[in-house]
Design an enzyme around this catalytic site. Structure first.
Site, PDB file in Angstrom:
ATOM      1  N   GLY B 216       0.818  -1.211   0.000  1.00  0.00           N
ATOM      2  CA  GLY B 216       0.000   0.000   0.000  1.00  0.00           C
ATOM      3  C   GLY B 216       0.851   1.260   0.000  1.00  0.00           C
ATOM      4  O   GLY B 216       1.935   1.301  -0.601  1.00  0.00           O
ATOM      5  N   SER B 217       0.378   2.275   0.706  1.00  0.00           N
ATOM      6  CA  SER B 217       1.009   3.595   0.617  1.00  0.00           C
ATOM      7  C   SER B 217       2.412   3.651   1.215  1.00  0.00           C
ATOM      8  O   SER B 217       3.163   4.586   0.926  1.00  0.00           O
ATOM      9  CB  SER B 217       0.129   4.633   1.294  1.00  0.00           C
ATOM     10  N   THR B 218       2.767   2.668   2.060  1.00  0.00           N
ATOM     11  CA  THR B 218       4.148   2.698   2.562  1.00  0.00           C
ATOM     12  C   THR B 218       5.128   2.570   1.397  1.00  0.00           C
ATOM     13  O   THR B 218       6.269   2.991   1.489  1.00  0.00           O
ATOM     14  CB  THR B 218       4.419   1.548   3.554  1.00  0.00           C
ATOM     15  N   PHE B 219       4.634   2.032   0.282  1.00  0.00           N
ATOM     16  CA  PHE B 219       5.501   1.827  -0.877  1.00  0.00           C
ATOM     17  C   PHE B 219       5.803   3.147  -1.580  1.00  0.00           C
ATOM     18  O   PHE B 219       6.682   3.220  -2.430  1.00  0.00           O
ATOM     19  CB  PHE B 219       4.823   0.845  -1.848  1.00  0.00           C
ATOM     20  N   LYS B 220       5.069   4.204  -1.222  1.00  0.00           N
ATOM     21  CA  LYS B 220       5.328   5.512  -1.831  1.00  0.00           C
ATOM     22  C   LYS B 220       6.736   6.006  -1.511  1.00  0.00           C
ATOM     23  O   LYS B 220       7.291   6.842  -2.231  1.00  0.00           O
ATOM     24  CB  LYS B 220       4.281   6.530  -1.380  1.00  0.00           C
TER      25      LYS B 220
END
Lengths: 482, 484
Positions: B216-220
């Site tokens: 999810g957004s941690t991958f940003k």
């Protein structure tokens, strides 16, 4: 070996017309031989007793309470055998008994390490073996006596071979029908058959060797004997196939045939017999392979045991693991895990040696067998008359080939077949038979030293070291047609 | 006849010498292979019949030890695990029946004293039993805090020492007690193992490094780093505000969380976790995206890990063709679609930022000690990959600090310590979104990196977000780690 020239005394029992028997009275050399035997025996006893103590110490902190009893028993057995040799075969080879004592003691301590109960039985059988040894020496006072009863021995030998096949008498153990059950006792008459048939082979071949060694037909440069003399060869071939098929005993079959082929070769000096023999055996083996599942399994397991490591190949793979884990010096007596191999005390006893005593221990056992065979063949070479010569060679070949068949089997040199490792494996019939072989070899050796033949060609009369003499045997005139 | 006898005798000698040759082959040349073969029970049996070193945590707790056994079996020693399920996912177990796993497997040679460092020639000759003690980087106290913070919720917590790659905490819930598996009763052990394997909750799965999830957004963090280094975006690049991004080659759109409209600079989009911006950045990266993922270890071989059976392989774009599979690049930009990573991997991502861009090999063991306490083997930090430039790492550090200061990750704040981080709320096929948080502290002089996942939002269910559920767990664990 020392054979001093000595006053010649005519022997009244000498066969007419020749050769003349000469009896050499007892001399210093005799006592020296027996002293050597005693000294070597002490070495064997000390080694095996220490080994036994080590086995026990691997499990418990203290020396076993029965150590002294065991020691006394082992010493007692050796002393009995030694005294019997002193009395009954005083001029016999001094190395055979100590070598056999070493192997027996060594076998006992390895079996004791694997299974205490089996060891107790093995100890009793060792005692029976020594009794058989003494009785053989006492009864067979001259080896030529045996030659005379060759057909009796043939009959007994064949009877012993087929005995397990009789219903009610025979019993199948571990997939091989080799056993005869008499009350509480199981024994393998095949072990006796080995000795009995070698007596017959030796006598028969000595009798017929001239005819057998006369080639009448030429195929290329190979002389083939007259077909009618091939009878015994075919008989032996048939017998070994019968054993293989009916008793599912591949090892004994191979052993019988190899020993017979070797004796035939020695008697006739004709390589063509070896070729024919090898061809016959190979043919029989191929037919057996086609017809019988258990033969196929043995061969495929030998070629590649890894896919069936949990099934048919389990024993062999576990055996190889034992050798690999043993490495150079071994895990130490009592410190390995040889009991992961099924039947380790009988067929796979050498794998236990390899695991716990390593390459060093394994080579030591092979070396002792090698020395034993060396002594046996030396006795054969030294024998003046053809029968004891061939007989000694046959008996020695049994020990040598049997060792190769079983060690080769457990190390995956050849397909695995169940025979015992002479003197070492657990197994009463085998131990007793081996002690009888030992007694017979000593008897021939004693005859050699005491009776020398002054044949027409004057062969084997010199005191030169026997392994270096190479006069053509007086009693084996080369009769090869050009 | 003598000639024949000599020849037969010679043949027998040759046959016996063949045996000697084969013995030499088996016992010297092939010996190591035969001894090591997994079907050869001897080395296992040996290990169960000799003393075995302890496994102790960095804070001195004994996690595994051997005691004399008097249970009447053939085995002389019994392995004990005082910490039970708390550390089993790292320590593993020693089992005669099902084999060893974890540190017990990786460092078997050291524990059983067979490693060459532990044996002097004198020991070999005296047949002295040597053992090695394995000291872990793992701190039992922090591990315990992680377990308490997760509570009944399914999930994982990984804490790495930023400067060494040492694994300070690696815990996942549910877990299991290794003690029954180390038993000596073959049947009982097999039964326990079968029951564990059949449990639908998969307690025997060390999720922290053996399971992969959409990050999810941690991958940003990853998307930003790759884009900055590729030059396709800078922190100040401005993206137009959107509520949905049309996906090329399809009629579908990619929406923001909660249907919100967002845009602006990359920095601000990161702080509020704006999906449309990062999906766009994924598309802008195009074919430069996969090589960037490989620099993080998201594609290619899994992170090296000294805990048997090793870390699971992460998945990135998996060879998706940018021309025909374009939407996957948009999803990858926000850590969805084909992307799936282990919690350990995401901790490595956080640690890479904290560490100026270098990814160190994660390592559970710190050192091996001999029986007398002397250190015979110390494991030095080993760089694994260079994920980004130091400049990019510095920028991301500031962006992640802003997330915790005023963005989605405020609940990861710790009194008196600057925390940097990124939240994630990851759609997945198993139910409610996974709540994620990755980060490190102190932000100005990083010591520990953390990754937390609470599967399916844990007790908060579909209401959960990474900021609400995972960030507080991370804060508790980081605080515990920073406590001396």
């Amino acid at each position: 070996m020392v054979v001093a020239p000595s006053p010649v005394v005519s022997d009244a029992t000498a066969d007419a017309p020749s050769p003349t028997r000469i009896r050499v009275p007892r001399r210093r050399a005799t006592t020296r031989r027996r002293r050597t035997e005693l000294l070597l025996g002490v070495f064997a006893l000390v080694t095996t007793t220490f080994g036994y103590a080590l086995v026990q110490l691997a499990d418990a902190p203290d020396l076993p309470p029965d150590l002294w009893a065991i020691l006394a028993g082992v010493i007692g057995l050796f002393v009995v055998a030694h005294l019997a040799v002193r009395w009954l075969a005083p001029d016999a080879d001094p190395t055979l008994l100590p070598l056999a004592a070493f192997l027996t003691g060594f076998g006992f301590l390895v079996v004791a390490r694997l299974d205490e109960d089996l060891a107790r039985v093995q100890a009793v059988w060792a005692a029976v073996g020594v009794v058989a040894f003494v009785v053989t020496l006492a009864v067979v006072r001259r080896i030529r006596t045996l030659e005379r009863y060759r057909y009796t021995f043939l009959l007994l030998g064949v009877l012993a071979l087929v005995l397990p096949l009789f219903p009610g008498l025979g019993a199948e153990i571990n997939g091989a029908r080799l056993w005869v059950r008499l009350g509480p006792l199981n024994f393998q008459p095949g072990e006796a058959a080995k000795v009995l048939l070698v007596i017959f082979f030796a006598a028969y071949l000595v009798d017929k060797r001239e005819m057998l060694s006369t080639g009448t037909r030429w195929v290329g440069r190979v002389a083939l004997p007259d077909p009618k003399y091939l009878g015994p060869l075919l008989l032996a071939w048939g017998a070994s196939l019968l054993i293989m098929v009916r008793q599912k005993d591949l090892g004994s079959s191979l052993l019988f045939f190899a020993v017979f082929a070797a004796m035939l070769y020695i008697a006739t000096d004709r390589g063509s017999y070896l070729l024919i023999g090898f061809g016959l055996f190979a043919g029989g083996a191929v037919i057996a392979y086609q017809l019988f599942d258990h033969v196929q399994t043995r061969v495929s397991t030998w070629i590649d045991p890894w896919p069936v490591a949990q099934d048919e190949g389990f024993q062999l793979v576990q055996s190889m693991f034992a050798f690999g884990s043993g490495g150079f010096a071994g895990a130490g007596l009592g410190l390995g895990n040889p009991t992961t191999i099924p039947n380790v005390a009988t067929d796979f006893v050498f794998s236990a040696v390899g695991e716990e005593l390593g390459l060093v221990g394994g080579i030591a056992v092979v070396a002792v067998v090698l020395l034993l065979c060396g002594s046996g063949y030396r006795i054969a070479v030294q024998a003046a008359r053809p029968f004891p010569k061939l007989f000694a060679a046959g008996l020695t070949t049994i020990i040598g080939v049997q060792t190769f068949v079983i060690i080769g089997g457990v190390t995956r040199v050849i397909p695995l077949t169940g025979v015992t490792l002479p003197f070492v494996s657990y197994g009463g019939s085998s131990l007793v038979a081996n002690f009888v072989i030992l007694a017979l070899l000593l008897r021939i050796s004693d005859d050699n030293a005491r009776v020398r033949v002054a044949g027409p060609a004057g062969a084997a009369t010199s005191g030169a070291p026997p392994m270096t003499t190479s006069p053509p045997s007086a009693t084996a005139p080369p009769a090869r047609p050009r | 006849m003598n000639r024949g006898i000599r020849r037969v005798g010679g043949t027998v000698v040759v046959l016996l010498l063949v045996l000697v040759g084969q013995l030499t082959y088996l016992q010297i040349i092939d010996a190591a292979n035969l001894d090591r073969d997994p079907r050869n029970l001897r080395s296992v049996l040996r290990d169960f019949n000799r003393p075995r070193g302890e496994i102790i945590s960095a804070d001195g707790e004994v996690l595994a030890r051997s005691v004399r056994s008097d249970d009447g079996t053939e085995f002389e020693y019994q392995r004990e695990y005082p910490a039970g399920g708390l550390t089993v996912q790292v320590v593993g177990y020693q089992s005669f029946v099902v084999g060893n796993v974890g540190i017990e497997r990786t460092y078997n040679q050291e524990l059983s004293g067979r490693a060459p460092e532990l044996r002097s020639l004198g020991d070999v000759l005296r047949a002295k039993e040597t053992t090695g003690t394995v000291v872990l980087e793992l701190r039992a106290a922090v591990q315990r805090v992680a377990a308490e913070a997760l509570g009944e919720q399914r999930g994982s917590v990984v804490v790495l020492d930023v400067r060494t790659g040492g694994i300070v905490t690696m815990y996942s819930n549910p877990t299991y007690d290794p003690q029954p598996l180390a038993g000596h009763d073959t049947q009982a052990v097999a039964d326990v193992f079968a029951a564990l394997s059949a449990d639908p909750a998969k307690p025997d799965l060390p999720r922290a490094y053996r399971e992969i999830y959409p990050p999810g957004s941690t991958f940003k963090v990853v998307t930003s780093a790759v884009a900055f280094d590729a030059g396709t975006a800078t922190p100040t690049t401005v993206f137009p505000p959107l509520d949905a991004l049309p996906l090329p080659l399809t009629d579908n759109v990619l929406r923001n969380f909660g249907g919100a409209t967002c845009g602006g600079t990359v920095f601000e989009a990161f702080v509020v976790s704006c999906n449309t911006v990062f999906a766009r950045m994924g598309l802008d990266l195009g074919t430069r995206f996969p090589p960037g993922l490989e620099r993080f270890g998201v594609e290619g071989p899994p992170p090296p890990l000294d805990v048997y059976p090793g870390a699971a392989r992460n998945t990135g774009l998996e060879g998706a063709d940018f021309r025909t599979d374009t939407p996957k690049y948009a999803f990858a930009g926000i850590g969805q679609g084909t992307v799936a990573t282990s919690p350990l991997e995401m901790a490595l991502v956080a640690a890479a930022v904290a560490n100026g861009g270098t990814v160190l090999e994660p390592r559970a063991a710190r050192e091996v000690r001999a029986a007398d306490g002397a250190v015979v083997q110390a494991f030095a930090p080993r760089p694994w990959k260079t994920a980004m430039t130091p400049a990019t790492a510095q920028v991301l550090n500031a962006m992640m600090r802003a997330v915790v200061e005023r963005g989605t990750g405020t609940r990861a704040q710790i009194a008196g310590v600057a925390v940097a981080g990124k939240t994630g709320t990851a759609q997945n096929s198993t139910g409610a979104p996974h709540a994620w948080f990755i980060g490190f502290a102190p932000a100005d002089a990083p010591r520990y990196a953390v990754a937390v996942i609470v599967e399916n939002g844990g007790s908060s269910g579909s209401e959960a977000t990474g900021g609400a559920v995972a960030a507080p767990v991370a804060a508790r664990v980081l605080e515990a780690a920073l406590r001396p």
